[in-house]
Design a protein around this motif. Sequence first.
Motif, PDB file in Angstrom:
ATOM      1  N   VAL A  39       0.367   2.576  -1.025  1.00  0.00           N
ATOM      2  CA  VAL A  39       0.738   3.095  -2.343  1.00  0.00           C
ATOM      3  C   VAL A  39      -0.130   2.485  -3.427  1.00  0.00           C
ATOM      4  O   VAL A  39      -0.740   1.421  -3.250  1.00  0.00           O
ATOM      5  CB  VAL A  39       2.220   2.812  -2.671  1.00  0.00           C
ATOM      6  N   TYR A  94       3.235  -0.822   0.913  1.00  0.00           N
ATOM      7  CA  TYR A  94       4.374  -1.036   0.032  1.00  0.00           C
ATOM      8  C   TYR A  94       5.182  -2.265   0.418  1.00  0.00           C
ATOM      9  O   TYR A  94       5.641  -3.024  -0.453  1.00  0.00           O
ATOM     10  CB  TYR A  94       5.275   0.195   0.008  1.00  0.00           C
ATOM     11  N   ILE A 305       5.658   3.784  -8.367  1.00  0.00           N
ATOM     12  CA  ILE A 305       4.630   4.293  -7.463  1.00  0.00           C
ATOM     13  C   ILE A 305       4.082   5.591  -8.041  1.00  0.00           C
ATOM     14  O   ILE A 305       4.843   6.481  -8.421  1.00  0.00           O
ATOM     15  CB  ILE A 305       5.205   4.517  -6.056  1.00  0.00           C
ATOM     16  N   ILE A 308       0.531   7.890  -3.199  1.00  0.00           N
ATOM     17  CA  ILE A 308       1.044   7.472  -1.892  1.00  0.00           C
ATOM     18  C   ILE A 308       0.276   8.152  -0.779  1.00  0.00           C
ATOM     19  O   ILE A 308      -0.207   9.286  -0.932  1.00  0.00           O
ATOM     20  CB  ILE A 308       2.557   7.790  -1.775  1.00  0.00           C
ATOM     21  N   SER A 322      -4.575   2.474   4.328  1.00  0.00           N
ATOM     22  CA  SER A 322      -4.337   3.879   4.022  1.00  0.00           C
ATOM     23  C   SER A 322      -4.826   4.744   5.160  1.00  0.00           C
ATOM     24  O   SER A 322      -5.897   4.514   5.725  1.00  0.00           O
ATOM     25  CB  SER A 322      -5.054   4.251   2.720  1.00  0.00           C
ATOM     26  N   SER A 326      -4.521  10.652  -0.157  1.00  0.00           N
ATOM     27  CA  SER A 326      -3.502  10.164  -1.081  1.00  0.00           C
ATOM     28  C   SER A 326      -3.015  11.307  -1.948  1.00  0.00           C
ATOM     29  O   SER A 326      -3.781  12.210  -2.301  1.00  0.00           O
ATOM     30  CB  SER A 326      -4.076   9.053  -1.968  1.00  0.00           C
TER      31      SER A 326
END
Length: 401
Positions: A39, A94, A305, A308, A322, A326
């Motif tokens: 995030v 996160y 946030i 994500i 990641s 996103s």
Amino acid sequence: MSNPFGTVTPDAILEGTATDAYFERTRSTLEHAGKNPHVVAEVTADQFPTGDFQVLTGIEDVATLFEGRAVDVDALPDGQLFDGGPVMRIEGPYLEFAELETSLLGLLSQPSGFATAALEARLAAPDSLVLSFGARHVHPSISSVVERAALLAGLDGFSHVAAGEILDRDPGGTMPHALMFCFGEGNQADAWRAFDEAVPEETPRIALVDTFWDEVSESLLAAETLGDDLDGVRIDTTSSRRGDFRHIIREVRWELDARGHEDVDIFCSGGLGPDQLRDLRDVADGFGVGGHITDRDPIDFSLDIVEISEGSEDPSSGRTQSDGPSEPISKRGKLSGVKEVYRTSDGGHHVALADRDGPEDGEALLEPLVRDGEIVREFDLDEASDRCLADAEAVGFSDRE
């Protein structure tokens, strides 16, 4: 008893147990579901500029909070003024920082409020000596937070001894009414004389002159008692008894001058704020400001946030990274997408998406603070103070009063 005053310990803050319970339950739920998304989160007070600039501080403590955690953090410089948009951006898995949100916001919100109020006092009397006298209004465990915020905003000093040890600054202040009571009415000269004999030579001889008699009478007695050794007098008359405070100060000044004591300064304290400082700055030499700083509400920061993506574990490092594209995301009433904030040459504060062009003459304000758990910024209180005062001039902070 290891923690006699019942305060939350530094270990609890660093370990993430100084948090709201729902973050612990969030962790349990995400771990149960096998989810740990990558995030980008932002800390903001207002989404858009409102014209109401505030001071940001607490950055060094936040850096300490994130040290050793697999996240990247960008933030405004310590002491920078802001008006809408993010003051901090956190990127990473996160669950690396979920429980830190409560402490993170507290480390920014309260000291930033203190600093903003202290800046109001500083600019209300820019050429006067202004000291922070507010430590008695807060829990002693955070007294150094108050005093650091005051110094950052340009105040000349503070009165708290333990805070001085933490900040490596000498505390100021001379005598309370209690000292005068211990000598009794009619013995004020004995109290001032004993003080002069007892305290170090470098301590200013500032006589408290409003305890038993009127301010003029005690000021003249102090000048007669200490002569050339008297640096100043302090008037701390309670607001319910002071009447026209400006007139009292002018009368004291007149009578001191009439007797050849032009070099004796006049300091004022007792429930003073910017309005009083502006009214008195031409007749008094210095001020102690307390409640105006410590009574300030914390700045209402929130963490949200804004982007994500799915997260997966990197086999080489064991860290979550990641995995996939996103997506901008936000709750209702908040702005999705990663943002940047800019200062323009005319003192404007602008918010824009980070992947778009900012204002033509805009300077991006968010700077690296932590990279993969390593603090990458150095901190200097004097530099932060210089930045705060220069930015206040650039954005016209004092013009709002």
